[in-house]
Write a protein that holds these residues in place. Structure first.
Motif, PDB file in Angstrom:
ATOM      1  N   SER A 129      11.298-100.008  -9.408  1.00 42.77           N
ATOM      2  CA  SER A 129       9.783 -99.801  -9.103  1.00 42.77           C
ATOM      3  C   SER A 129       9.444-100.733  -8.013  1.00 42.77           C
ATOM      4  O   SER A 129       8.822-100.487  -7.176  1.00 42.77           O
ATOM      5  CB  SER A 129       8.966-100.008 -10.425  1.00 42.77           C
ATOM      6  OG  SER A 129       9.379 -99.064 -11.356  1.00 42.77           O
ATOM      7  N   ALA A 137      15.605 -95.498  -4.466  1.00 40.85           N
ATOM      8  CA  ALA A 137      14.299 -95.799  -4.066  1.00 40.85           C
ATOM      9  C   ALA A 137      13.989 -95.838  -2.664  1.00 40.85           C
ATOM     10  O   ALA A 137      13.127 -95.368  -2.368  1.00 40.85           O
ATOM     11  CB  ALA A 137      14.219 -97.447  -4.322  1.00 40.85           C
ATOM     12  N   LEU A 147      10.963 -99.462  -4.712  1.00 44.29           N
ATOM     13  CA  LEU A 147      10.212 -98.268  -4.391  1.00 44.29           C
ATOM     14  C   LEU A 147       8.845 -98.789  -3.812  1.00 44.29           C
ATOM     15  O   LEU A 147       8.367 -98.180  -2.712  1.00 44.29           O
ATOM     16  CB  LEU A 147       9.902 -97.504  -5.554  1.00 44.29           C
ATOM     17  CG  LEU A 147       9.208 -96.107  -5.367  1.00 44.29           C
ATOM     18  CD1 LEU A 147      10.050 -95.091  -4.368  1.00 44.29           C
ATOM     19  CD2 LEU A 147       9.085 -95.422  -6.613  1.00 44.29           C
ATOM     20  N   ARG A 207       9.590-100.030  -0.185  1.00 39.54           N
ATOM     21  CA  ARG A 207       9.738 -98.860   0.779  1.00 39.54           C
ATOM     22  C   ARG A 207       8.455 -98.183   0.923  1.00 39.54           C
ATOM     23  O   ARG A 207       8.223 -97.826   2.037  1.00 39.54           O
ATOM     24  CB  ARG A 207      10.724 -97.931   0.068  1.00 39.54           C
ATOM     25  CG  ARG A 207      12.134 -98.218   0.168  1.00 39.54           C
ATOM     26  CD  ARG A 207      12.713 -98.297   1.361  1.00 39.54           C
ATOM     27  NE  ARG A 207      14.079 -98.827   1.317  1.00 39.54           N
ATOM     28  CZ  ARG A 207      14.831 -99.118   2.275  1.00 39.54           C
ATOM     29  NH1 ARG A 207      14.315 -99.258   3.482  1.00 39.54           N
ATOM     30  NH2 ARG A 207      16.180 -99.580   2.290  1.00 39.54           N
ATOM     31  N   ILE A 232      13.195 -91.709  -2.255  1.00 43.35           N
ATOM     32  CA  ILE A 232      11.671 -91.503  -2.778  1.00 43.35           C
ATOM     33  C   ILE A 232      11.041 -92.236  -1.847  1.00 43.35           C
ATOM     34  O   ILE A 232       9.742 -91.571  -1.524  1.00 43.35           O
ATOM     35  CB  ILE A 232      11.620 -91.788  -4.177  1.00 43.35           C
ATOM     36  CG1 ILE A 232      12.593 -90.979  -5.001  1.00 43.35           C
ATOM     37  CG2 ILE A 232      10.385 -91.453  -4.568  1.00 43.35           C
ATOM     38  CD1 ILE A 232      12.685 -91.346  -6.454  1.00 43.35           C
ATOM     39  N   GLY A 233      10.990 -93.285  -1.516  1.00 39.96           N
ATOM     40  CA  GLY A 233      10.139 -94.305  -0.909  1.00 39.96           C
ATOM     41  C   GLY A 233       9.885 -93.775   0.674  1.00 39.96           C
ATOM     42  O   GLY A 233       8.790 -94.056   0.949  1.00 39.96           O
TER      43      GLY A 233
END
Length: 130
Positions: free
Chosen positions: A59, A92, A62, A65, A95-96
């Motif tokens: 988390s 991460a 993420l 990012r 997705i980020g």
């Protein structure tokens, strides 16, 4: 647009993720001593933050990012030095980088439509995708 929104988005996210992964692996194998010599204060500060969030590391990565708190190049190079697991780093990053990539690719895909006076760059479709 050359590829269309969907294909361009997927290609750009994958290229950004694989490029960041290449920097991670390069730093893991050859960059540790140089990076520690050039950026000792930043590495120490980032190390403290990583250790504080070790239980929720994915988390935190993420968040880094998505937010502009640390430059991506620093995250790419410092992560292996601070023992950030590669799967956490990879996913991460994947997705980020997606939100800003979508905005950039969407802008690029719609440049040709700027001459249409009824076109909205941030229409309902864009807001729903974000």
């Amino acid at each position: 647009s050359l590829f269309g929104l969907r294909v361009a988005f997927v290609l750009t996210v994958l290229c950004a993720t694989f490029g960041a992964s290449g920097a991670y692996l390069g730093s893991l194998f050859i960059g540790k001593h140089l990076f520690l010599r050039w950026f000792p204060e930043k590495v120490q500060a980032f190390s403290r933050e990583i250790e504080l969030r070790r239980d929720n590391l994915f988390s935190y990565l993420l968040f880094l990012r998505i937010s502009p708190l640390l430059p991506n190049w620093f995250i790419n190079i410092a992560s292996p030095i601070l023992s950030v697991p590669f799967p956490h780093f990879f996913f991460a990053t994947l997705i980020g980088v997606s939100p800003q990539t979508f905005v950039a690719v969407n802008a690029g895909a719609t440049v040709k439509e700027f001459t249409d006076p009824n076109y909205k760059i941030m229409g309902v479709r864009t807001w729903l995708c974000l």
